[in-house]
Design a protein around this motif. Structure first.
Motif, PDB file in Angstrom:
ATOM      1  N   GLU A 177       0.817  -1.210   0.000  1.00  0.00           N
ATOM      2  CA  GLU A 177       0.000   0.000   0.000  1.00  0.00           C
ATOM      3  C   GLU A 177       0.857   1.270   0.000  1.00  0.00           C
ATOM      4  O   GLU A 177       0.313   2.378   0.105  1.00  0.00           O
ATOM      5  N   HIS A 178       2.157   1.131  -0.116  1.00  0.00           N
ATOM      6  CA  HIS A 178       3.042   2.305  -0.055  1.00  0.00           C
ATOM      7  C   HIS A 178       2.797   3.290  -1.195  1.00  0.00           C
ATOM      8  O   HIS A 178       3.173   4.452  -1.092  1.00  0.00           O
ATOM      9  N   GLY A 179       2.172   2.836  -2.266  1.00  0.00           N
ATOM     10  CA  GLY A 179       1.889   3.740  -3.369  1.00  0.00           C
ATOM     11  C   GLY A 179       0.623   4.558  -3.182  1.00  0.00           C
ATOM     12  O   GLY A 179       0.340   5.474  -3.969  1.00  0.00           O
ATOM     13  N   LEU A 180      -0.154   4.259  -2.144  1.00  0.00           N
ATOM     14  CA  LEU A 180      -1.390   4.990  -1.884  1.00  0.00           C
ATOM     15  C   LEU A 180      -1.082   6.349  -1.252  1.00  0.00           C
ATOM     16  O   LEU A 180      -0.032   6.536  -0.638  1.00  0.00           O
ATOM     17  N   PRO A 181      -2.006   7.320  -1.374  1.00  0.00           N
ATOM     18  CA  PRO A 181      -1.806   8.625  -0.729  1.00  0.00           C
ATOM     19  C   PRO A 181      -1.639   8.459   0.780  1.00  0.00           C
ATOM     20  O   PRO A 181      -2.252   7.568   1.381  1.00  0.00           O
ATOM     21  N   PRO A 182      -0.838   9.312   1.417  1.00  0.00           N
ATOM     22  CA  PRO A 182      -0.587   9.195   2.856  1.00  0.00           C
ATOM     23  C   PRO A 182      -1.844   9.207   3.711  1.00  0.00           C
ATOM     24  O   PRO A 182      -1.939   8.449   4.682  1.00  0.00           O
ATOM     25  N   ASP A 183      -2.823  10.058   3.360  1.00  0.00           N
ATOM     26  CA  ASP A 183      -4.020  10.115   4.203  1.00  0.00           C
ATOM     27  C   ASP A 183      -4.816   8.811   4.131  1.00  0.00           C
ATOM     28  O   ASP A 183      -5.418   8.380   5.122  1.00  0.00           O
ATOM     29  N   ARG A 222      -3.465   5.783   3.580  1.00  0.00           N
ATOM     30  CA  ARG A 222      -2.708   4.787   4.342  1.00  0.00           C
ATOM     31  C   ARG A 222      -2.901   4.975   5.843  1.00  0.00           C
ATOM     32  O   ARG A 222      -3.065   4.006   6.590  1.00  0.00           O
ATOM     33  N   LEU A 223      -2.891   6.223   6.302  1.00  0.00           N
ATOM     34  CA  LEU A 223      -3.124   6.486   7.719  1.00  0.00           C
ATOM     35  C   LEU A 223      -4.544   6.065   8.104  1.00  0.00           C
ATOM     36  O   LEU A 223      -4.759   5.486   9.182  1.00  0.00           O
ATOM     37  N   ASP A 263       7.329   8.691   9.527  1.00  0.00           N
ATOM     38  CA  ASP A 263       7.632   8.769   8.086  1.00  0.00           C
ATOM     39  C   ASP A 263       6.364   8.983   7.273  1.00  0.00           C
ATOM     40  O   ASP A 263       6.356   9.755   6.295  1.00  0.00           O
ATOM     41  N   LEU A 264       5.291   8.307   7.659  1.00  0.00           N
ATOM     42  CA  LEU A 264       4.020   8.455   6.950  1.00  0.00           C
ATOM     43  C   LEU A 264       3.479   9.876   7.102  1.00  0.00           C
ATOM     44  O   LEU A 264       3.013  10.490   6.126  1.00  0.00           O
ATOM     45  N   ILE A 265       3.553  10.420   8.301  1.00  0.00           N
ATOM     46  CA  ILE A 265       3.052  11.775   8.538  1.00  0.00           C
ATOM     47  C   ILE A 265       3.917  12.804   7.815  1.00  0.00           C
ATOM     48  O   ILE A 265       3.406  13.772   7.234  1.00  0.00           O
ATOM     49  N   GLU A 266       5.227  12.593   7.817  1.00  0.00           N
ATOM     50  CA  GLU A 266       6.131  13.492   7.097  1.00  0.00           C
ATOM     51  C   GLU A 266       5.818  13.497   5.604  1.00  0.00           C
ATOM     52  O   GLU A 266       5.824  14.545   4.950  1.00  0.00           O
ATOM     53  N   ARG A 323     -13.284  16.527  10.339  1.00  0.00           N
ATOM     54  CA  ARG A 323     -13.824  15.384  11.056  1.00  0.00           C
ATOM     55  C   ARG A 323     -14.549  14.434  10.103  1.00  0.00           C
ATOM     56  O   ARG A 323     -15.370  14.860   9.292  1.00  0.00           O
ATOM     57  N   GLY A 324     -14.212  13.182  10.173  1.00  0.00           N
ATOM     58  CA  GLY A 324     -14.828  12.159   9.310  1.00  0.00           C
ATOM     59  C   GLY A 324     -13.999  11.839   8.089  1.00  0.00           C
ATOM     60  O   GLY A 324     -14.315  10.885   7.362  1.00  0.00           O
ATOM     61  N   THR A 325     -12.938  12.616   7.835  1.00  0.00           N
ATOM     62  CA  THR A 325     -12.129  12.418   6.629  1.00  0.00           C
ATOM     63  C   THR A 325     -11.501  11.014   6.587  1.00  0.00           C
ATOM     64  O   THR A 325     -11.541  10.333   5.549  1.00  0.00           O
ATOM     65  N   LEU A 326     -10.925  10.580   7.684  1.00  0.00           N
ATOM     66  CA  LEU A 326     -10.188   9.309   7.682  1.00  0.00           C
ATOM     67  C   LEU A 326     -11.110   8.110   7.523  1.00  0.00           C
ATOM     68  O   LEU A 326     -10.773   7.159   6.824  1.00  0.00           O
ATOM     69  N   ARG A 327     -12.277   8.156   8.140  1.00  0.00           N
ATOM     70  CA  ARG A 327     -13.248   7.070   7.945  1.00  0.00           C
ATOM     71  C   ARG A 327     -13.650   6.971   6.475  1.00  0.00           C
ATOM     72  O   ARG A 327     -13.752   5.880   5.904  1.00  0.00           O
ATOM     73  N   THR A 328     -13.847   8.133   5.866  1.00  0.00           N
ATOM     74  CA  THR A 328     -14.234   8.163   4.459  1.00  0.00           C
ATOM     75  C   THR A 328     -13.104   7.627   3.575  1.00  0.00           C
ATOM     76  O   THR A 328     -13.341   6.843   2.652  1.00  0.00           O
ATOM     77  N   ARG A 329     -11.878   8.030   3.860  1.00  0.00           N
ATOM     78  CA  ARG A 329     -10.727   7.604   3.065  1.00  0.00           C
ATOM     79  C   ARG A 329     -10.468   6.115   3.201  1.00  0.00           C
ATOM     80  O   ARG A 329      -9.985   5.473   2.263  1.00  0.00           O
ATOM     81  N   ALA A 330     -10.753   5.571   4.383  1.00  0.00           N
ATOM     82  CA  ALA A 330     -10.507   4.142   4.604  1.00  0.00           C
ATOM     83  C   ALA A 330     -11.500   3.268   3.843  1.00  0.00           C
ATOM     84  O   ALA A 330     -11.214   2.118   3.571  1.00  0.00           O
TER      85      ALA A 330
END
Length: 210
Positions: free
Chosen positions: A84-90, A92-93, A142-145, A203-210
């Motif tokens: 999954e390293h090729g996916l956008p950081p947000d 992956r997080l 590293d992911l956050i950077e 708020r809610g961005t990460l749930r949506t991205r996942a």
């Protein structure tokens, strides 16, 4: 009357046998706890003599440390898989945090809780816990950077954000042994909400991205 031929036992290469021992010990640790790892118990699981286990691990404490490291490494690789390293950081997080909160990692939360307690009395395990914490912390920093460079995250302190997120996750993991824990949505989304606040996400961005 002719005697029945005995089955031939295949001798495993040293590296294969050692890996099998560590994997078996890690499974015992996940299911029952690090205290249950003994040379005899691992030998019984594998159907071999304890002396064979002792040949590779003369001290049970060394096997306990390696078993924990093995389980923790597998955990990190399943939470932040290489493919999954090729996916956008947000994204992956998001996947990392949602996986952590979906209930499938409860045994690993118990293992971390167990390891931190037992490591008070075992120097080797204490070093293993510290090393695994460092590996996970580095991976998250590293992911956050990366997300900061791409503009996905707005933070000037990647290490601080990573520490905040991991301490929140560990705090939730402290309840892994509590089957009577209060059932409330805030607990499920606490780590995710913390990450969104620290990284400047709606708020809610990460749930949506996942």
């Amino acid at each position: 009357m002719t005697s029945r031929p005995q089955p031939t036992r295949t001798r495993k290469l040293p590296g294969e046998r050692r890996a099998e021992i560590v994997q078996t010990a890690a499974s015992i640790a996940l299911e029952e706890g690090l205290e249950r790892i003994t040379l005899r118990r691992v030998a019984d699981e594998l159907g071999v003599r304890p002396g064979l286990i002792g040949h590779y691990f003369p001290a049970a404490d060394n096997l306990v440390s390696e078993a924990f490291s093995h389980a923790a490494t597998q955990e990190r690789e399943s939470l932040l898989p290489r493919d999954e390293h090729g996916l956008p950081p947000d994204e992956r997080l998001a996947r990392f945090l949602v996986r952590l909160t979906d209930g499938e990692y409860r045994d690993l939360s118990r293992l971390w809780l167990n390891a931190r307690h037992v490591s008070r009395f075992k120097t080797g395990l204490r070093a293993a816990v510290s090393a695994q914490e460092s590996e996970t912390r580095t991976a998250l920093v590293d992911l956050i950077e990366e997300g900061r460079r791409t503009g996905d995250f707005t933070t000037d302190d990647a290490l601080g954000a990573a520490l905040y997120i991991l301490v929140t996750v560990d705090g939730l993991g402290a309840y892994a042994n509590d089957d009577t824990q209060v059932d409330h949505p805030v607990l499920e989304d606490m780590a995710i909400a913390t990450a969104e606040r620290l990284l400047g996400l709606t708020r809610g961005t990460l749930r949506t991205r996942a």
